[in-house]
Design an enzyme around this catalytic site. Sequence first.
Site, PDB file in Angstrom:
ATOM      1  N   GLU A  70       0.852  -1.213   0.000  1.00  0.00           N
ATOM      2  CA  GLU A  70       0.000   0.000   0.000  1.00  0.00           C
ATOM      3  C   GLU A  70       0.881   1.256   0.000  1.00  0.00           C
ATOM      4  O   GLU A  70       0.633   2.204  -0.749  1.00  0.00           O
ATOM      5  CB  GLU A  70      -0.912  -0.044   1.227  1.00  0.00           C
ATOM      6  N   GLU A 141      11.330   2.959   1.846  1.00  0.00           N
ATOM      7  CA  GLU A 141       9.981   2.939   2.413  1.00  0.00           C
ATOM      8  C   GLU A 141       9.826   1.880   3.505  1.00  0.00           C
ATOM      9  O   GLU A 141       8.934   1.992   4.348  1.00  0.00           O
ATOM     10  CB  GLU A 141       8.938   2.744   1.312  1.00  0.00           C
TER      11      GLU A 141
END
Length: 970
Positions: A70, A141
Amino acid sequence: MALGKEEAEDMEIVKARTDKREYKRIVLPNALQVLLISDPDTDKCAASMNVSVGSFSDPDGLEGLAHFLEHMLFYASEKYPLEDSYSKYIIEHGGSTNAFTASDHTNYHFDVNSDCFEDALDRFAQFFIKPLISADATIREIKAVDSENQKNLLSDGWRMHQLQKQLSEEGHPYHKFSTGNWDSLEVWPKEKGLDIRLELLKLYEENYSANLMNLVIYAKESLDKIQSLVEDKFQEIQNNDRSCFSFPGQPCSSEHLQILVRTVPIKRGHKLRIVWPITPGILYYKEGPCRYLGHLIGHEGEGSLFYVLKTLGWATELSAGEVDGTTEFSFFNVVINLTDAGHEHMQDVVGLLFKYIHLLQQSGVCKWIFDELAAVCETSFHYQDKTPPSIYAVRVASNMQLYPPKDWLVGSSLPSNFSPSIIQTVLNQLSPDNVRIFWESKKFEGQTAMTEPWYKTAYSVEKITGSMIQEWMLFAPNEDLHLPAPNVFIPTDLSLKDAQEKVKFPVLLRKSSFSSLWYKPDTMFSTPKAYVEIDFNCPFASSSPETEILADIFARLLMDDLNDYAYYAQVAGLRYGIRNTDSGFQVTVAGYNHKLRILLETVIEKISNFKVKPDRFSVIKEMVVKEYGNLKFQQPYQQAMYYCSLLLHDQTWPWMEELEVLPHLQAEDLAKFIPLMLSRAFLECYIAGNIERNEAESMILHIEDTFNKGQDPICQPLFPSQHLTKRVIKLERGIDYLYPIEGLNPNDENSALVHYIQVHRDDFTLNVKLQLFALIAKQPAFHQLRSVEQLGYITVLMQRNDYGIRGVQFIIQSTVKGPGQIDLRVEAFLKMFETKLYEMTDDEFKRNVNALIDMKLEKHKNLREESAFFWREISDGTLKFDRKECEVATLKQLTLQDLINFFDEHVKVGAPRKRTLSVRVYGKLHSCEYPSDKSQQLPPNAVQIEDIFSFRRSQPLYGSFKGGFGHMKL
């Protein structure tokens, strides 16, 4: 002409009577199911894509992979390869974007100014067509996911939820850890020889299939135009004809039932969570078994379980209802916040709960209760407030996964089929034979033998039996438990008053030496609702830490005393609140106007005749002591924001001092204080909505009569010298103020920085320059400090408004760098941004100005939103009700050079007239930097604040906007 199946379904979509929007369901050739919503009145457009894949789909040994995916889809796509260009486009065009990963779905959504919707939608569609998941971005990330997890590690909510999952079948997906961290996404995969990027691509390719997606598009155009837009943008999504992830079987086997789990929380306090696996409510959403049972078990009126526990002094809060529901399994939860005495009577508390469940068994399922509940739900649905398009789109997209098309808008909010047998089936499942009891308390420290692996929560497990619970029921106090009475607050008059004056802004309807009344009839929303705000300005309420804490306890005791009566009003859609403020206390009543006055007059009567009950005082005092003591467990960024406010707001008392005086306060202190507090007061009132002018006046006259009439009135007007003002410290130009402090929780590894730049006192021209800077800098700041440098999950640039004194602040929480280092990174960013601003073209500037104008012209969605806007103007004293229009007119005159000049004077690093304050909170990982940072040689323009209150006393103040309304000339 006969209708096709799909058109027939469109006609069946149930919508609220007051809903003027148009809806249409379409299915694209790739099997993507879409709901189109046309709203010609909207200022913002929105989209929400719900993908039927969530953390339950994480491969074994790769915990958090779906959540990580996501995050990654936001970075870039083949069509738009520039990193973060999606977020940049949306933020620059007045929008916002977000996503969340649940157990069985992931939702992506955004909103944006309506004239930019097509381009934004094209960027959004690429998430699901051809995302770029680069190796470099992947590594960066993982740090953001780890930082997100770090902020949750000391949160009791996250910890207890994971503990419930830990005590379930290992092979069931419910057992998994869903967030992910550095170990699960970097260290352990590497040890197994796995490439995490390839695993992300595999999860995406195997699960992100068009037939598992539901899309909601909310736009201004006609349905036909929206349809052609959707067909153009989303037809390329691959349909791999995947099946929804399915997980038959229950998460809890017999070894996970009939257990008592003792666990140690982070915060002080005692809590019971009583949990039963049940038949998922979604299977019977028209019958609403969990809504019916949650309504009764969670009721707070006389005779309810909570009322009895409260009367005994054992509980301060109780909630009941379905949680963690999927189509395969679900749980019914009763959560009870216990007092110290309640903790000592845990067995009696559980016994009383089962006694109440037994009462429900004996009483049978009552049709009148179901009908009453159904009537409340029906009124609530048909008169629901309009919400922002993105929130609405997310809710409907989530519903599309679960309900047939006709109920996409309704979901489970309209129980209509009375089925005693279905309610009875779920009620039978709330038995001693399949209960799980989780008991939280600091008192269990040192008494637990186990540790939950992800959050390191200490716990122990003990088996309990049905016969033990029968015994607890037998020995529990013999209290008068009974079903609630019929609800007298359910509105029956939902007619709309004819607003004689079509006023756009509030008018000062009346004022006296005792009160001012601002009035705004509803000319926008055509809804049978009203909003009443009454601010009691009492100088004696905030003259010391003692008086402020007494005013807080007074407000809580009022709520406590009214609860068993006013809870019925709350159920019927009439909410109320009493809370202490910096200058006294505030009463709010909002909801259906039909019976609002009855509730308001009851509240006012209670205030005027309030008697302190020593037993309730003790309970509330105990709760306040714990609450204030638990403030040290706030996230470090929240601590930094608190210190920033304490440094800036004159005449405010720190909670540490209030906590110090709390133990010494007694019921008689409060009994003496209340008449003193009320002896001098000025009431600032705002009444809005479906209420006529004379009715609003008569409400306030009644309040004045209650407090001011008679030989010995409760209240006298304030003296001119007593009118309270809210003053803000004026930072010196050219000085960088630093306030370093160690975090209050020595176990929290996170550090935090609030870097605040103070700019000006409310002024339209300076406001729009500041707002434009914040709009243009927001996304570059996020991209640089979060996406590129990965300082931490919480990385925000936002405006700040302290009673009309405006500025901008960077808020960053990090385990990667200490606050001193983060401060340097903020300055480095501002230097980088300076170059970008100087290179900005006139076209770019105009685009940003137009985006800000569109944002300002956005209409209020509902009465609550409108009232909040106008009340802020009243309470700050600025009274600029036409603020939006004036600021738009000012924006239209603004030039790029004006913005550059503003930046050079107020924001640029080293600007001689700049005012800054850096609040640095040092967490566990950086505590060693605190002494050296504190003792380092400072540059000539920097000042370190050693003591907040000495600093406040030595500084000048901005003038207050607040006048004494009682003494204003007409």
